[in-house]
Design an enzyme around this catalytic site. Structure first.
Site, PDB file in Angstrom:
ATOM      1  N   ASP A   1      -0.109   4.925   1.153  1.00  0.00           N
ATOM      2  CA  ASP A   1      -0.427   5.858   2.241  1.00  0.00           C
ATOM      3  C   ASP A   1      -0.444   5.300   3.265  1.00  0.00           C
ATOM      4  OD1 ASP A   1      -1.085   7.509  -0.059  1.00  0.00           O
ATOM      5  OD2 ASP A   1      -3.213   7.731   0.598  1.00  0.00           O
TER       6      ASP A   1
ATOM      7  N   ASP B   1       0.876  -1.069  -0.035  1.00  0.00           N
ATOM      8  CA  ASP B   1       0.073   0.022   0.011  1.00  0.00           C
ATOM      9  C   ASP B   1       0.916   1.179  -0.027  1.00  0.00           C
ATOM     10  OD1 ASP B   1      -2.412   1.560   0.360  1.00  0.00           O
ATOM     11  OD2 ASP B   1      -1.885   1.601   2.542  1.00  0.00           O
TER      12      ASP B   1
END
Length: 216
Positions: free
Chosen positions: A12, A10
């Site tokens: 963020d 991922d």
């Protein structure tokens, strides 16, 4: 030691910390609507799509808006957010990330991005990581946001691998759920009491090495 063939990250909260930028932008919208909005509220939006995030903020204020009004609000929120993230630098990469990416590359483990953010290309360019991911799947490529597993399944498919060959790194509950629904092993990055559905939880990416995969 059994190593995965790929790691899917991922963006963020795992690679870079964009939470403060999201908070500033969402708070600007909430303030305009006279809806109280705190950093704790902002945490609940991690991994959630832009439109759904706006709906949740409106719910906090007991308000409803039309689809077109929500789109107008989210567009303006995004302009504020993009203005902030476009000024990011390599110094905004979270501690330990570059070293771990180097370690994976040195051991021929493929590296992919699996982010719901449509701004992922802007962020990767700003922090100088655009060329580090062999595959980058973001919000511009998917129809379903996390916790739907589409973003990770598409990443694995583009790598020519099965979910069993990959390990996902996630910091959000919705992301962990997406990984598990896609039959991926998942390492949560953050608080263990929040990310308890992950196969393993680490506080951050500092000083981790390949032995982490033995714990899965």
């Amino acid at each position: 030691m059994t190593l995965p063939k790929a790691c899917i990250f991922d963006l963020d909260g795992v690679i870079v910390d964009t939470v403060p930028a999201h908070f500033v932008a969402w708070k600007a919208m909430a303030d305009e609507l006279n809806i109280p909005f705190t950093e704790i509220d902002n945490e609940q939006l991690k991994g959630v799509s832009r439109t759904e995030s706006m709906r949740r903020i409106l719910e906090m204020g007991g308000m409803t808006k039309s689809a077109s009004e929500i789109e107008e609000l989210t567009t303006r929120k995004n302009h504020i957010y993009v203005d902030i993230i476009s000024k990011m630098t390599p110094n905004d990469i979270l501690p330990g990330v570059v070293e771990f990416l180097d370690l994976l590359k040195d051991n021929d483990i493929a590296i992919a991005l699996g982010s719901s953010s449509k701004n992922a290309p802007v962020i990767l360019k700003a922090v100088g990581l655009s060329d580090r991911f062999e595959v980058a799947v973001d919000g511009n490529h998917i129809s379903h946001s996390k916790p739907h597993p589409e973003v990770f399944l598409l990443g694995a498919d583009q790598l020519g691998l099965s979910p069993a060959d990959c390990v996902v790194f996630e910091d959000a509950i919705s992301g962990v759920q997406a990984a598990k629904r896609g039959n991926f092993k998942c390492i949560g990055v953050g608080e263990s009491d929040i990310l308890h559905e992950a196969d393993l939880v680490i506080p951050d990416m500092k000083a981790i090495d390949l032995s982490i995969f033995n714990q899965l």
